[in-house]
Design a protein around this motif. Structure first.
Motif, PDB file in Angstrom:
ATOM      1  N   ARG A   1      -5.062  -3.719   2.426  1.00  0.00           N
ATOM      2  CA  ARG A   1      -4.935  -4.782   1.429  1.00  0.00           C
ATOM      3  C   ARG A   1      -4.477  -6.106   2.021  1.00  0.00           C
ATOM      4  O   ARG A   1      -4.385  -7.089   1.319  1.00  0.00           O
TER       5      ARG A   1
ATOM      6  N   ASP B   1       3.300  -4.695   0.208  1.00  0.00           N
ATOM      7  CA  ASP B   1       2.771  -3.647  -0.668  1.00  0.00           C
ATOM      8  C   ASP B   1       3.711  -2.447  -0.768  1.00  0.00           C
ATOM      9  O   ASP B   1       3.716  -1.747  -1.772  1.00  0.00           O
TER      10      ASP B   1
ATOM     11  N   ASP C   1      -1.585  -6.959   2.642  1.00  0.00           N
ATOM     12  CA  ASP C   1      -0.402  -7.341   1.872  1.00  0.00           C
ATOM     13  C   ASP C   1       0.810  -6.670   2.504  1.00  0.00           C
ATOM     14  O   ASP C   1       1.036  -5.471   2.302  1.00  0.00           O
TER      15      ASP C   1
END
Length: 62
Positions: free
Chosen positions: A20, A25, A22
């Motif tokens: 992702r 996360d 990210d």
């Protein structure tokens, strides 16, 4: 056992962050023992793979 679970969570968080893109996360992670979570799905698949591999290894060692 707790250390093993912590390592599993860390691996899942790392994999999710990579997919992702990210890095935060991990803050959204849920219990791998709670049915219906994506962590539970990953944990179930990993458990199945380990069990299958162990059976294959045991059969080879006979």
């Amino acid at each position: 056992m707790n250390r093993i679970n912590e390592i599993l969570y860390l691996l899942m968080a790392t994999n999710q962050a990579v997919v992702r893109v990210d890095k935060d996360d991990w803050k959204n992670m849920q219990s791998m023992f709670e049915f219906g979570t994506r962590e539970n799905e990953i944990y179930a698949k990993l458990s199945q793979m380990v069990e299958t591999d162990n059976k294959k290894l045991f059969q080879k060692s006979k």
